[in-house]
Every structure is written in structure tokens, then in C-alpha cells.
Design an enzyme around this catalytic site. Structure first.
Site, PDB file in Angstrom:
ATOM      1  CG  ASP A 127      19.022  44.218  14.963  1.00 38.55           C
ATOM      2  OD1 ASP A 127      17.923  43.681  15.149  1.00 38.55           O
ATOM      3  OD2 ASP A 127      19.981  43.630  14.452  1.00 38.55           O
TER       4      ASP A 127
ATOM      5  CD  GLU B  99      19.389  39.515  17.976  1.00 33.93           C
ATOM      6  OE1 GLU B  99      20.195  38.793  17.396  1.00 33.93           O
ATOM      7  OE2 GLU B  99      18.354  39.951  17.446  1.00 33.93           O
TER       8      GLU B  99
ATOM      9  CG  ASP C  48      15.130  38.543  16.523  1.00 34.59           C
ATOM     10  OD1 ASP C  48      15.741  39.588  16.250  1.00 34.59           O
ATOM     11  OD2 ASP C  48      15.494  37.420  16.125  1.00 34.59           O
TER      12      ASP C  48
ATOM     13  CB  ILE D 123      15.926  43.029  12.390  1.00 32.99           C
ATOM     14  CG1 ILE D 123      15.314  44.390  12.173  1.00 32.99           C
ATOM     15  CG2 ILE D 123      16.155  42.393  11.020  1.00 32.99           C
ATOM     16  CD1 ILE D 123      16.021  45.221  11.121  1.00 32.99           C
ATOM     17  CG  ASP D 124      14.337  36.027  13.116  1.00 30.59           C
ATOM     18  OD1 ASP D 124      15.542  35.764  13.217  1.00 30.59           O
ATOM     19  OD2 ASP D 124      13.454  35.166  12.993  1.00 30.59           O
TER      20      ASP D 124
ATOM     21  CB  THR E 109      20.536  40.485   9.712  1.00 33.55           C
ATOM     22  OG1 THR E 109      21.340  39.305   9.591  1.00 33.55           O
ATOM     23  CG2 THR E 109      20.169  40.672  11.167  1.00 33.55           C
TER      24      THR E 109
ATOM     25  CG  ASP F 186      16.701  33.647  16.952  1.00 26.74           C
ATOM     26  OD1 ASP F 186      16.449  34.738  16.410  1.00 26.74           O
ATOM     27  OD2 ASP F 186      17.854  33.311  17.298  1.00 26.74           O
TER      28      ASP F 186
END
Length: 328
Positions: free
Chosen positions: A40, A63, A119, A121-122, A124, A268
Site C-alpha cells: 500500500d 488512502e 487506491d 491496493i484495492d 487486500t 474505491d
């Protein structure tokens, strides 16, 4: 668009490097989320660094912030983040530069001017399982999404060949259509993508989250019954679901509210929203209202998300309204 593509591709490479180096069977057994934390932070540093280079005046709604990387308590994590970030940049970044890049993502958003939303890493848990996750970047101008890029490192390029070549980059620009190309391939071919042409909801299929906590699957079952849907759902994490619907792998994506207090974050949904629309689909909240990206860092004016092809969209919205009965 080329800058956004470069940023997402480089961030995707960072995420893949983190997975190869840090994710182990022990990580999964202990439910250790530290690898995804490294990914992230590193992905956000890479993307923000590239955006600053080309668009130094553009703010970013991201984020993450760097507070967990500071001081002696954050030293081990900080060192990993700096190391992994430098695997994907042309000029090595110092620790201070990495932290500064991460913290460029603290913009409040809003209805005027231009800003990016990221984002890093969408999805996780999908990332930790070696399944679906996405790096998602969108450009918002005067409260409206104008460009979206979603990198899906583990998504099959052709869903009819699930064990075939993986790695998809989906791109959409307002009024210019949606396209996909192979991720991190130098001599790429960009092809248009379109939502399905299913005209009767009984022939449709859902694209749903793997994780039950991300949606109300009980309500989804009631909606499926109203729509006459019997096909097995396509299940995956992250905004890869938007990409799957945009290219016709599935017909409907629902993100139903799990409670009345939860508010969706703009990162998101921004990139996936424009990709669906430019592929010929429609997107709204559970009340049939367009998603409003002008409210700041969240979709505070909306509850939930519905995406589908234009032929069945209205029918799906009515089924959702009937099921939720003004709960939200």
C-alpha cells in the site's frame, strides 16, 4: 492518460514484488497483513511521485499517510517501504522523499478544480491470497470523474481462459470509450471493451465480492430471486469487478450497504465508475442516483453501488429498491 498508465503499471510492479518477497504460507496462516501494508505505502509513493513530476500542482486524494512509518516504531516497516518503492522508480528516492510522496495523498477533495484519487491496493485479502486486487487511479475535474485506470495484475486477459495469460490494464477517458491492454507489456495492443448485451435479467450473472463483509449477500440473494437470476456468480475482490462487468465477463455488480452508517470512499469507485460508463454501462447508488464525487473524500451523498449494462440497469435498480425497502 499516458502518465496515469505509467503510474499504475509501476505501482502494479511494486505490488507484485512485495507479494513475491514478503507473502508466505506463514503470512496467510497468521493472517499477517504487513505485506499488504508495505505494498500500500510503496504503491502510493510510486504513483504520487510520478504525478508530482508531471502535474506538480495537482492534489491527490489517497488512502494512506506516513504516520505509521515514523520514529523507531515504524523503522522496520519504513525500511521495507523505501526498498520496495525503489524497485519501481528510475531515480532512487530517499526515505524523506518516499514519506513526502506518500503524504501528498491527503487532499480533502471537493467540487472545484482538478485532483487525482488513488487506491494503491484495492482488495487486500485478494492480494494476500494471490488472487484479485487492483491499483486504481482516477482524475476528477470539477467533481466529475474524467479518466480512470485500473491495473489488475492477476486478472486473466481472457476470462474464457482462466489459466491463460494474466495481467490487465483497463483505461477509460470521458467520451472516448473504455479499453484494455496487457499489463506491463511493452508492445501492447489496446482493444475496446464493452458491457454485455444481455436484455433479460434472468440471463444475467452477478459479479460479487469474495469477502462476505464487503456486501450483504442475503439481500443479494433476494435481488437475484426477483431478477430470476440462477447463473453462478463471478466472485472476485477489488475494482477488478468493475473491469469484469465492463468487458462482459459478468452483467451486474452490486455493492449493497452492510449498515446505515457506512460511507463509501471515492478511491474505491472513481476509476471503475468511468470504465463501466465508457464501456456502455450505467452506474448508480442503490436509490438509482448517480455517484457524486464532488463531496470530498467520500461518497457521502450516496449509499451502495449498482452497475450493469444499460438494457437491464433499470430493472436491477427496481429490484434493489424493492429488496432494501428504504432501509438506506
Amino acid at each position: 492518460m499516458s502518465v496515469a498508465i505509467e503510474a499504475v503499471e509501476r505501482a502494479s510492479r511494486v505490488c507484485e514484488a512485495v507479494f513475491k518477497r514478503l507473502v508466505t504460507d506463514e503470512t496467510l496462516t497468521k493472517k499477517d497483513k504487513s505485506p499488504v501494508t508495505v505494498a500500500d505505502f510503496s504503491a502510493q509513493a510510486v504513483v504520487n511521485n510520478i504525478l508530482e513530476k508531471y502535474f506538480p500542482n495537482d492534489p491527490i486524494v489517497g488512502e494512506e499517510d506516513s504516520k505509521d512509518l515514523l520514529g523507531e516504531e515504524g523503522r522496520v516497516l519504513r525500511e521495507k517501504v523505501v526498498e520496495l518503492t525503489n524497485t519501481a522508480v528510475n531515480t532512487p528516492m530517499s526515505t524523506e522523499e518516499v514519506l513526502k510522496a506518500i503524504d501528498r495523498g491527503q487532499y480533502a477533495g471537493g467540487s472545484t478544480g482538478r485532483h487525482w484519487t488513488l487506491d494503491p491496493i484495492d482488495g487486500t485479502k485478494g492480494f494476500l491470497r494471490g488472487e484479485q486486487f487492483a491499483v486504481c487511479l482516477a482524475l476528477i475535474i470539477d467533481g466529475k470523474v474524467r479518466l480512470g485506470v485500473v491495473g489488475c495484475p492477476n486478472l486473466p486477459y481472457d476470462m474464457s481462459q482462466p489459466e491463460g495469460e494474466k495481467g490487465v490494464l483497463a483505461v477509460a477517458v470521458e467520451k472516448q470509450g473504455a479499453f484494455q491492454r496487457k499489463l506491463n507489456v511493452k508492445d501492447f495492443i489496446e482493444t475496446p471493451i464493452f458491457v454485455s448485451i444481455v436484455e433479460d435479467s434472468c440471463n444475467a450473472s452477478f459479479c460479487e465480492s469474495v469477502e462476505a463483509g464487503h456486501a450483504n449477500h442475503g439481500d443479494s440473494a433476494k435481488i437475484a430471486e426477483l431478477l430470476g437470476i440462477t447463473k453462478q456468480s463471478v466472485r472476485m475482490d477489488s475494482q477488478c469487478k468493475y473491469v469484469a462487468v465492463a468487458r462482459g465477463d459478468a452483467d451486474i455488480y452490486l455493492r449493497l450497504p452492510v449498515d446505515s452508517k457506512y460511507v463509501e470512499k471515492i478511491w474505491d469507485h472513481a476509476a471503475g465508475n468511468i470504465i463501466i460508463q465508457e464501456a456502455g454501462g450505467q452506474v448508480s447508488d442503490v436509490n438509482g442516483e448517480p455517484l457524486d464525487f464532488s463531496q470530498g473524500r467520500t461518497l457521502s451523498a450516496n449509499k451502495g453501488v449498482i452497475a450493469a449494462n444499460a438494457n437491464i440497469f433499470g430493472t436491477v435498480v427496481e429490484a434493489v429498491k424493492a429488496t432494501l425497502s428504504n432501509k438506506f
